[in-house]
Design a protein around this motif. Sequence first.
Motif, mmCIF file in Angstrom:
data_model
loop_
_atom_site.group_PDB
_atom_site.id
_atom_site.type_symbol
_atom_site.label_atom_id
_atom_site.label_comp_id
_atom_site.label_asym_id
_atom_site.label_seq_id
_atom_site.Cartn_x
_atom_site.Cartn_y
_atom_site.Cartn_z
ATOM 1 N N GLY A 106 0.904 -1.243 0.093
ATOM 2 C CA GLY A 106 -0.013 0.002 0.088
ATOM 3 C C GLY A 106 0.912 1.309 -0.031
ATOM 4 N N LEU A 107 0.213 2.296 -0.357
ATOM 5 C CA LEU A 107 1.053 3.717 -0.644
ATOM 6 C C LEU A 107 0.381 4.572 0.433
ATOM 7 C CD1 LEU A 107 1.404 3.938 -4.324
ATOM 8 C CD2 LEU A 107 3.193 3.248 -2.900
ATOM 9 N N SER A 108 1.252 4.962 1.395
ATOM 10 C CA SER A 108 0.919 6.011 2.188
ATOM 11 C C SER A 108 0.771 7.405 1.441
ATOM 12 C CB SER A 108 1.797 6.216 3.889
ATOM 13 O OG SER A 108 2.962 6.662 3.356
ATOM 14 N N LEU A 109 0.022 8.244 2.143
ATOM 15 C CA LEU A 109 -0.049 9.859 1.577
ATOM 16 C C LEU A 109 1.268 10.297 1.795
ATOM 17 C CD1 LEU A 109 -1.294 12.286 0.345
ATOM 18 C CD2 LEU A 109 -2.012 12.852 2.801
ATOM 19 N N GLU A 110 2.004 9.987 2.687
ATOM 20 C CA GLU A 110 3.349 10.491 2.977
ATOM 21 C C GLU A 110 4.256 10.062 1.985
ATOM 22 O OE1 GLU A 110 6.793 10.750 6.729
ATOM 23 O OE2 GLU A 110 5.198 9.102 6.508
ATOM 24 N N THR A 111 4.269 8.633 1.763
ATOM 25 C CA THR A 111 5.147 8.135 0.760
ATOM 26 C C THR A 111 4.927 8.707 -0.658
ATOM 27 O OG1 THR A 111 5.272 6.014 2.025
ATOM 28 C CG2 THR A 111 5.704 5.981 -0.362
ATOM 29 N N ILE A 112 3.720 8.873 -0.955
ATOM 30 C CA ILE A 112 3.246 9.428 -2.250
ATOM 31 C C ILE A 112 3.870 10.934 -2.470
ATOM 32 C CG2 ILE A 112 1.193 10.433 -3.786
ATOM 33 C CD1 ILE A 112 -0.220 7.780 -2.461
ATOM 34 N N ILE A 113 3.748 11.488 -1.385
ATOM 35 C CA ILE A 113 4.183 13.025 -1.682
ATOM 36 C C ILE A 113 5.827 13.133 -1.520
ATOM 37 C CG2 ILE A 113 4.533 15.179 -0.258
ATOM 38 C CD1 ILE A 113 1.616 14.666 0.614
ATOM 39 N N ASN A 114 6.489 12.394 -0.553
ATOM 40 C CA ASN A 114 7.911 12.167 -0.516
ATOM 41 C C ASN A 114 8.571 11.952 -1.683
ATOM 42 O OD1 ASN A 114 7.643 13.305 2.274
ATOM 43 N ND2 ASN A 114 8.091 11.466 3.149
ATOM 44 N N LEU A 117 5.183 10.686 -6.448
ATOM 45 C CA LEU A 117 4.529 9.708 -7.165
ATOM 46 C C LEU A 117 3.518 10.211 -8.310
ATOM 47 C CD1 LEU A 117 4.481 6.545 -4.839
ATOM 48 C CD2 LEU A 117 6.341 7.224 -6.690
ATOM 49 N N PRO A 118 3.406 9.740 -9.261
ATOM 50 C CA PRO A 118 2.328 10.467 -10.068
ATOM 51 C C PRO A 118 0.883 9.633 -10.175
ATOM 52 C CG PRO A 118 3.710 8.838 -11.432
ATOM 53 C CD PRO A 118 4.305 8.841 -10.009
ATOM 54 N N VAL A 119 0.420 9.799 -8.850
ATOM 55 C CA VAL A 119 -0.924 9.164 -8.283
ATOM 56 C C VAL A 119 -1.529 10.250 -7.645
ATOM 57 C CG1 VAL A 119 0.232 6.919 -8.449
ATOM 58 C CG2 VAL A 119 0.070 8.278 -6.319
ATOM 59 N N PRO A 120 -2.859 10.211 -7.395
ATOM 60 C CA PRO A 120 -3.541 10.922 -6.613
ATOM 61 C C PRO A 120 -2.980 11.106 -5.109
ATOM 62 C CG PRO A 120 -5.114 9.889 -7.809
ATOM 63 C CD PRO A 120 -3.687 9.301 -8.191
ATOM 64 N N TYR A 121 -2.982 12.456 -4.626
ATOM 65 C CA TYR A 121 -2.560 12.341 -3.122
ATOM 66 C C TYR A 121 -3.698 12.061 -2.420
ATOM 67 C CZ TYR A 121 1.868 14.808 -4.628
ATOM 68 O OH TYR A 121 2.993 14.969 -5.007
ATOM 69 N N ARG A 122 -3.712 10.752 -1.824
ATOM 70 C CA ARG A 122 -4.477 10.490 -0.948
ATOM 71 C C ARG A 122 -3.802 8.758 -0.479
ATOM 72 N NH1 ARG A 122 -8.303 9.731 -5.430
ATOM 73 N NH2 ARG A 122 -8.000 7.832 -6.585
ATOM 74 N N ASP A 123 -4.148 8.567 0.775
ATOM 75 C CA ASP A 123 -3.755 6.977 1.183
ATOM 76 C C ASP A 123 -4.325 6.162 0.699
ATOM 77 O OD1 ASP A 123 -3.973 4.663 3.198
ATOM 78 O OD2 ASP A 123 -2.706 6.295 4.254
ATOM 79 N N MET A 124 -3.400 5.041 0.087
ATOM 80 C CA MET A 124 -3.893 4.010 -0.735
ATOM 81 C C MET A 124 -3.136 2.482 -0.109
ATOM 82 S SD MET A 124 -2.965 5.433 -4.642
ATOM 83 C CE MET A 124 -3.712 6.897 -5.126
ATOM 84 N N LEU A 159 10.732 -5.550 -1.381
ATOM 85 C CA LEU A 159 10.059 -4.446 -0.568
ATOM 86 C C LEU A 159 11.183 -3.577 0.040
ATOM 87 C CD1 LEU A 159 7.075 -6.595 0.985
ATOM 88 C CD2 LEU A 159 6.905 -4.903 -0.958
ATOM 89 N N ALA A 160 12.069 -3.922 0.544
ATOM 90 C CA ALA A 160 13.096 -3.363 1.284
ATOM 91 C C ALA A 160 13.828 -2.249 0.195
ATOM 92 C CB ALA A 160 14.342 -4.122 1.931
ATOM 93 N N ASN A 161 13.969 -2.414 -0.954
ATOM 94 C CA ASN A 161 14.403 -1.637 -2.028
ATOM 95 C C ASN A 161 13.379 -0.300 -2.009
ATOM 96 O OD1 ASN A 161 16.784 -3.326 -2.774
ATOM 97 N ND2 ASN A 161 15.382 -4.063 -4.391
ATOM 98 N N HIS A 162 12.369 -0.349 -1.562
ATOM 99 C CA HIS A 162 11.404 0.811 -1.631
ATOM 100 C C HIS A 162 11.099 1.254 -0.265
ATOM 101 C CE1 HIS A 162 10.379 -0.263 -5.729
ATOM 102 N NE2 HIS A 162 10.195 -1.690 -5.007
ATOM 103 N N ASP A 163 10.962 0.476 0.842
ATOM 104 C CA ASP A 163 10.654 1.211 2.062
ATOM 105 C C ASP A 163 11.098 0.092 3.142
ATOM 106 O OD1 ASP A 163 9.490 2.241 4.301
ATOM 107 O OD2 ASP A 163 7.960 3.427 3.159
#
Length: 178
Positions: A106-114, A117-124, A159-163
Amino acid sequence: MDIQTIIDKYYKKGTKLYDIYMSHVTDVTNKSLSIVQKHPELAVDVRFIEEAGMLHDIGIFLTKAPHIACEGGYPYICHGYLGRELLTEEGYPKHGLVCERHTGTGLSLETIINRKLPVPYRDMRPQSLEEKIICFADKFFSKSQLGKEKPLKKIRQSLANHDSHDVEVFDEWCELFL
């Protein structure tokens, strides 16, 4: 819901993309159902898992990923929210949430912003048990090595390569689902 009719609307039988799609989503769905069988105490909606498992990647055709025969215009990371939009338009918004929330753990809003990422800014991030099970099962199968289940060590490394937080979430799911 007629799963096959929805798939056939976006994927043409007999194409490489169709074969990749069907192989991957079938493996993920079967793994999800296997988890549910081993854990009846979870009391999840099995029919929903069958449907959402088969549709979780419905948006990949809209992305540019030539190695898996996707010739769309969006970056691959977008396939989740694009799938959500497609399934919402089809009248299945709950199934669409599975699409949006299955990337990584899943993508947190924080991860998306930091990461910009070219996705909507919301918790995913997955919320329901059904979403978590499908997201978890998805980690075991890639679209470039069809039919081969990845070992836990390889999933953790990826997964560790990302976060590092993704690894923690994955390990929590291992405790719950394996």
